[in-house]
Design an enzyme around this catalytic site. Structure first.
Site, short mmCIF file in Angstrom:
data_model
loop_
_atom_site.label_atom_id
_atom_site.label_comp_id
_atom_site.label_asym_id
_atom_site.label_seq_id
_atom_site.Cartn_x
_atom_site.Cartn_y
_atom_site.Cartn_z
N CYS A 125 0.81 -1.22 0.00
CA CYS A 125 0.00 0.00 0.00
C CYS A 125 0.85 1.28 0.00
O CYS A 125 0.56 2.23 -0.75
CB CYS A 125 -0.94 0.01 1.19
SG CYS A 125 -0.24 -0.72 2.69
N HIS A 141 -3.08 6.22 4.50
CA HIS A 141 -1.67 6.42 4.83
C HIS A 141 -1.23 7.80 4.32
O HIS A 141 -1.63 8.22 3.22
CB HIS A 141 -0.78 5.39 4.11
CG HIS A 141 -0.96 3.98 4.55
ND1 HIS A 141 -1.68 3.60 5.68
CD2 HIS A 141 -0.50 2.82 4.00
CE1 HIS A 141 -1.64 2.28 5.79
NE2 HIS A 141 -0.94 1.79 4.79
P1 NAP Z 1 -7.82 -9.08 7.80
O1 NAP Z 1 -8.77 -7.97 7.95
O2 NAP Z 1 -7.20 -9.66 9.02
O3 NAP Z 1 -8.52 -10.24 6.96
C1 NAP Z 1 -7.91 -11.45 6.68
C2 NAP Z 1 -8.79 -12.27 5.75
O4 NAP Z 1 -8.11 -13.47 5.40
C3 NAP Z 1 -10.10 -12.69 6.37
O5 NAP Z 1 -11.09 -12.79 5.39
C4 NAP Z 1 -9.75 -14.07 6.92
O6 NAP Z 1 -10.86 -14.91 7.08
C5 NAP Z 1 -8.89 -14.58 5.79
N1 NAP Z 1 -8.03 -15.67 6.23
C6 NAP Z 1 -7.08 -15.66 7.19
N2 NAP Z 1 -6.51 -16.88 7.32
C7 NAP Z 1 -7.12 -17.68 6.42
C8 NAP Z 1 -7.00 -19.05 6.08
N3 NAP Z 1 -6.11 -19.84 6.67
N4 NAP Z 1 -7.79 -19.54 5.09
C9 NAP Z 1 -8.68 -18.75 4.49
N5 NAP Z 1 -8.86 -17.45 4.77
C10 NAP Z 1 -8.09 -16.92 5.73
O7 NAP Z 1 -6.59 -8.67 6.90
P2 NAP Z 1 -6.53 -7.65 5.65
O8 NAP Z 1 -6.09 -6.33 6.10
O9 NAP Z 1 -7.80 -7.75 4.86
O10 NAP Z 1 -5.27 -8.20 4.84
C11 NAP Z 1 -5.24 -9.42 4.23
C12 NAP Z 1 -4.06 -9.52 3.26
O11 NAP Z 1 -3.93 -8.40 2.44
C13 NAP Z 1 -2.69 -9.70 3.84
O12 NAP Z 1 -1.98 -10.56 2.95
C14 NAP Z 1 -2.02 -8.38 3.78
O13 NAP Z 1 -0.62 -8.50 3.70
C15 NAP Z 1 -2.61 -7.89 2.51
N6 NAP Z 1 -2.67 -6.47 2.50
C16 NAP Z 1 -2.04 -5.85 1.52
C17 NAP Z 1 -2.03 -4.50 1.49
C18 NAP Z 1 -1.23 -3.85 0.47
O14 NAP Z 1 -0.31 -3.25 0.87
N7 NAP Z 1 -1.57 -3.95 -0.79
C19 NAP Z 1 -2.71 -3.75 2.42
C20 NAP Z 1 -3.37 -4.41 3.43
C21 NAP Z 1 -3.33 -5.79 3.45
P3 NAP Z 1 -11.65 -14.98 8.50
O15 NAP Z 1 -12.52 -13.76 8.57
O16 NAP Z 1 -12.43 -16.25 8.34
O17 NAP Z 1 -10.64 -15.03 9.58
N1 12T Z 2 2.23 -5.79 7.57
O1 12T Z 2 0.92 -6.23 1.99
O2 12T Z 2 0.73 -4.01 8.72
O3 12T Z 2 2.97 -6.44 2.59
O4 12T Z 2 0.21 -2.29 7.49
C1 12T Z 2 0.71 -4.39 4.07
C2 12T Z 2 0.43 -3.72 5.24
C3 12T Z 2 1.99 -5.99 5.24
C4 12T Z 2 1.81 -6.10 2.81
C5 12T Z 2 0.61 -3.46 7.64
C6 12T Z 2 1.71 -5.33 6.41
C7 12T Z 2 1.48 -5.49 4.07
C8 12T Z 2 0.94 -4.20 6.40
#
Ligand code: NAP
Ligand code: 12T
Length: 351
Positions: free
Chosen positions: A132, A247
């Protein structure tokens, strides 16, 4: 990718902060979805989500979840992506992955559609969505790099807790409430190693051997890959602040060619995906609260760096769940299927 009228789209991590935003963005932008397949862990399987006014039951992510899926948007963490993205590709889906699992792999394009849309068409099944903090920075810096060649970037970030996910948003909410109720001594930290309410933590993702955090090094490596220029020197300090969404970044660049603040403003006013908010006499500059829920990257406080020959300072703000994650992923999908292709992409394809 075979052209179709509508596509079967899976969202792995559909109940998360990013996954929910992905589903909203698909709906808002009228992505041609034939069927939406929301996937999550056993914890939330059976819950329902709403898409285009229909309730859809969330299914548990399993080996056979991707049969018949055309596009799989992954946002369930790097370990889930590592295990299931190759399985989705084997089933015939194109994966757009939001985690850090594959970003630096040579055979995986790392894409911000305003910057390097052409890379999308080199994919071999997986396309990675950058971090991000990197996304919003390169959207603002690409036009400056094209015009004046950036030699060095020094960036400090002020990152929202939603970047860590839904549990971190709950934690900031509860800690803020407890602090205001004089119960700070009763706070038990869960997501972060320290209290985040009314605090700033110079610590995002894990620490590495060089004492930088992984988030800082993602900004270094990903910027070079997306900009297609290994010669740009980048150094970052990434800080978590008690903000829910969006951010902010203080960005200093040194350029090869001199570029004035005025020229920079004019350049950025024409840049795809950028909105310039820069009117100091009226106290107007980009703000996290105002960027939240919006699609653009907001840039302001544009000044010449008076300590060097050719340099600039900028303040760059964007919604980390939208342009920083869900929106960027859906824009990649749009380019992939040729739906609603943005001007930046058309310029690349037909120039
Ligand atoms: P979050 O709010 O904690 O949500 C996690 C999601 O993944 C929930 O739907 C969860 O399901 C699911 N999940 C977790 N473990 C799982 C498993 N073993 N099998 C199936 N589903 C599973 O996290 P988030 O902020 O949405 O972020 C999720 C991902 O996006 C991470 O990889 C993070 O690094 C990435 N991300 C990337 C950016 C970026 O910079 N582009 C920004 C933010 C996040 P449940 O609800 O059932 O637990
Ligand atoms: N730990 O997608 O915590 O690599 O803000 C993005 C955001 C990992 C990523 C965070 C993280 C990622 C965070």
């Amino acid at each position: 990718m075979e052209k179709k009228k509508e596509y079967v789209v899976a969202v792995a991590g559909a109940t998360g902060a990013v996954g929910q935003e992905m589903i909203s963005v698909l709906e808002e932008r009228g992505f041609p979805v034939k069927q939406l397949v929301p996937l999550a862990s056993i914890r939330t399987a059976g819950n329902t989500i709403t898409f285009n006014e229909k309730d859809i039951v969330v299914k548990e992510l399993k080996d056979d979840s991707f049969e018949g899926v055309d596009i799989a948007l992954f946002s369930a963490g790097a370990s889930v992506s590592l295990e299931f993205a190759p399985k989705a590709v084997k089933s015939g889906a194109v994966v757009i992955d939001n985690s850090s699992a594959f970003r630096m792999d040579d055979d995986v394009p790392l894409v911000v559609p305003e910057v390097n849309p052409e890379a999308i068409f080199t994919h071999q099944g997986i396309i990675a969505n950058p971090n991000c903090s990197t996304i919003q920075m390169v959207v603002a810096l690409k036009p400056i790099h094209d015009q004046a060649k950036i030699k060095r970037i020094v960036v400090s970030t002020y990152q929202a807790v939603s970047g860590t996910g839904k549990d971190a948003m709950d934690e900031l909410f509860q800690q803020t409430q407890m602090s205001l109720n004089f119960q700070r001594d009763k706070i038990k930290t869960k997501v972060y190693p320290h209290i985040i309410a009314f605090n700033c933590l110079p610590h995002i993702d894990v620490f590495l051997d060089n004492d930088y955090t992984k988030e800082e090094m993602k900004m270094v490596h990903e910027t070079k890959k997306i900009m297609g220029d290994q010669s740009i020197r980048v150094t970052a300090t990434t800080v978590r602040v008690p903000v829910f969404i969006s951010h902010s970044e203080a960005v200093n660049v040194e350029t090869e060619k001199k570029i004035t603040a005025e020229e920079c403003k004019n350049l950025l006013k024409k840049a795809p995906g950028v909105v310039v908010v820069d009117n100091p006499s009226q106290n107007q500059y980009p703000l996290a609260i105002e960027a939240s829920g919006k699609d653009s990257v907001f840039v302001g406080r544009i000044r010449e760096d008076e300590s060097i020959e050719s340099g600039l300072n900028l303040w760059v703000v964007a919604d980390n769940l939208r342009k920083g994650a869900a929106l960027n992923a859906v824009q990649i999908a749009e380019v992939l299927v040729g739906h609603k292709v943005m001007k930046a992409v058309i310029d690349v394809k037909y120039k």
